[in-house]
Design an enzyme around this catalytic site. Sequence first.
Site, PDB file in Angstrom:
ATOM      1  N   ASN A 174     -29.865  28.062-105.220  1.00 25.87           N
ATOM      2  CA  ASN A 174     -29.572  28.487-103.839  1.00 25.87           C
ATOM      3  C   ASN A 174     -29.719  30.004-103.736  1.00 25.87           C
ATOM      4  OD1 ASN A 174     -26.914  29.796-104.410  1.00 25.87           O
ATOM      5  ND2 ASN A 174     -26.401  27.719-105.050  1.00 25.87           N
ATOM      6  N   PRO A 221     -19.729  19.140-112.233  1.00 31.79           N
ATOM      7  CA  PRO A 221     -18.281  19.351-112.307  1.00 31.79           C
ATOM      8  C   PRO A 221     -17.863  20.445-111.336  1.00 31.79           C
ATOM      9  CG  PRO A 221     -19.401  20.333-114.198  1.00 31.79           C
ATOM     10  CD  PRO A 221     -20.430  19.552-113.448  1.00 31.79           C
ATOM     11  N   LYS A 265      -8.389  22.177-103.497  1.00 29.74           N
ATOM     12  CA  LYS A 265      -8.644  22.695-104.854  1.00 29.74           C
ATOM     13  C   LYS A 265      -7.338  23.001-105.585  1.00 29.74           C
ATOM     14  CE  LYS A 265     -13.285  23.630-104.157  1.00 29.74           C
ATOM     15  NZ  LYS A 265     -14.454  23.418-104.984  1.00 29.74           N
TER      16      LYS A 265
HETATM   17  O1  C5P Z   1     -16.282  22.850-102.762  1.00 25.46           O
HETATM   18  P1  C5P Z   1     -16.943  24.163-102.485  1.00 25.46           P
HETATM   19  O2  C5P Z   1     -18.238  24.318-103.228  1.00 25.46           O
HETATM   20  O3  C5P Z   1     -17.122  24.490-101.053  1.00 25.46           O
HETATM   21  O4  C5P Z   1     -15.902  25.222-103.049  1.00 25.46           O
HETATM   22  C1  C5P Z   1     -16.193  26.560-103.195  1.00 25.46           C
HETATM   23  C2  C5P Z   1     -15.337  27.171-104.280  1.00 25.46           C
HETATM   24  O5  C5P Z   1     -15.284  26.336-105.427  1.00 25.46           O
HETATM   25  C3  C5P Z   1     -15.880  28.475-104.774  1.00 25.46           C
HETATM   26  O6  C5P Z   1     -14.797  29.242-105.246  1.00 25.46           O
HETATM   27  C4  C5P Z   1     -16.787  28.032-105.904  1.00 25.46           C
HETATM   28  O7  C5P Z   1     -17.018  29.074-106.845  1.00 25.46           O
HETATM   29  C5  C5P Z   1     -16.014  26.905-106.495  1.00 25.46           C
HETATM   30  N1  C5P Z   1     -16.824  25.829-107.069  1.00 25.46           N
HETATM   31  C6  C5P Z   1     -16.837  25.599-108.418  1.00 25.46           C
HETATM   32  N2  C5P Z   1     -17.556  24.569-108.943  1.00 25.46           N
HETATM   33  C7  C5P Z   1     -18.272  23.744-108.143  1.00 25.46           C
HETATM   34  C8  C5P Z   1     -18.276  23.964-106.763  1.00 25.46           C
HETATM   35  C9  C5P Z   1     -17.569  25.006-106.253  1.00 25.46           C
HETATM   36  O8  C5P Z   1     -16.196  26.360-109.151  1.00 25.46           O
HETATM   37  N3  C5P Z   1     -18.962  22.777-108.674  1.00 25.46           N
END
Ligand code: C5P
Length: 406
Positions: free
Chosen positions: A213, A309, A349
């Site tokens: 991305n 993960p 989270k």
């Molecule tokens: O679920 P989402 O991707 O929107 O959440 C964003 C947050 O979770 C950010 O802090 C990102 O660094 C972390 N994240 C992560 N591992 C993932 C997806 C997101 O640590 N696989």
Amino acid sequence: MDDLAGKHIVLGLTGGIACYKAAELCRGFVKEGATVQVVMTDAAAQFITQVTMQALSGRPVFGSQWDAREANNMPHINLSREADAIVIAPCSADFMARLVHGRADELLSLMCLARPIERVPLLLAPAMNREMWAHPATHRNMAQLAQDGATILGVGSGFQACGETGDGRMLEPAELLEDIVAFLQPKPLRGRRVVVTAGPTFEAMDPIRGITNHSSGKMGFAIARAAREAGAEVTLVAGPVHQPTPRGVRRIDVQSARQMLDATVGAVAQADVFVATAAVADWRPAMQSEHKIKKDGSGPPTVAFAENPDILATVAQSDRARSRELFCVGFAAETRDLLANAQAKRARKGIPLLAGNIGQLTFGQDDNQLLLVDEQGTQELPRAPKLQLARTLVAEIARRLAPVRP
Ligand code: C5P
């Protein structure tokens, strides 16, 4: 940025070819908003002129303790009282030896001796030939200077003006500037360990292609830098990005989400704070072809995906995070409904603090704006350079940490 706004720096030059780099350093200080007063030894004046340094600092240079321009004829007192920091760059081996002995027979060492030691820090940027740098006398002197309260900024390594190669070059002006800006920042994270993830991940499909991305890593790198400036020991787990490593930060480069998870889990075992800024790919190609997937006329391949993960959620569920020994901070990049999405994500989270931002307003940009969401409510951090936001976020994190156990 005005990283040194309102600061007055006395820049001392001693004899060494690295004086040419002091000109650039002086410019750097001025660009960052500092006022600079240059003081030069006679030996420094063999390498660079007072004219150059006056032009760059915008102030007449001082070079003698008998300078009658000062009404009281005491430049060593007046100059040292005004300073927020005295930086000696380059600092020769001879000048270190002079400082060790508290010599006061020329203006620069006299001024260092006369400085209010509790209030005016003395920073030294050594510059010398590699044999001089390696000599026990130099090491003895540096140890004594550190004990006497000076800060030694380290040296670079590489090709030297004398033709030899090794340690002892003066750090580059940009490196010195970053270290000096860091030195002057408040230290609310002193003694803490911080882990930051940053950038995108790259999920390979075959040895050549993959999905990723547009995350530039800028926000995460700024947080790593700000945490180091605040006195923390910082590990930065970085996906594939083109960002220079902040000074003093340990960087672990990874590609995929699973590699990022492994590196992060290892690093957070000892940490006090975890900040997840990485834009981790949610999915990866379920199969990774050993060889390039060829265009063989049978049409495009079908790609099945597997879920990656969630690094932040995994870390946030660990015992240390649950007991608040490890303080976890997440980011949310949204395209709309920032407040509701950020609140929901913080809860999902299981983390105490989340910083929300709008994806299109942050990806690849130097500025950003944040919405901090915690148990108490929300706080808006208006649009500003990412480093400035990172410093505010770091201060907010520090405020929420339990005091360090004695
Ligand atoms: O679920 P989402 O991707 O929107 O959440 C964003 C947050 O979770 C950010 O802090 C990102 O660094 C972390 N994240 C992560 N591992 C993932 C997806 C997101 O640590 N696989």
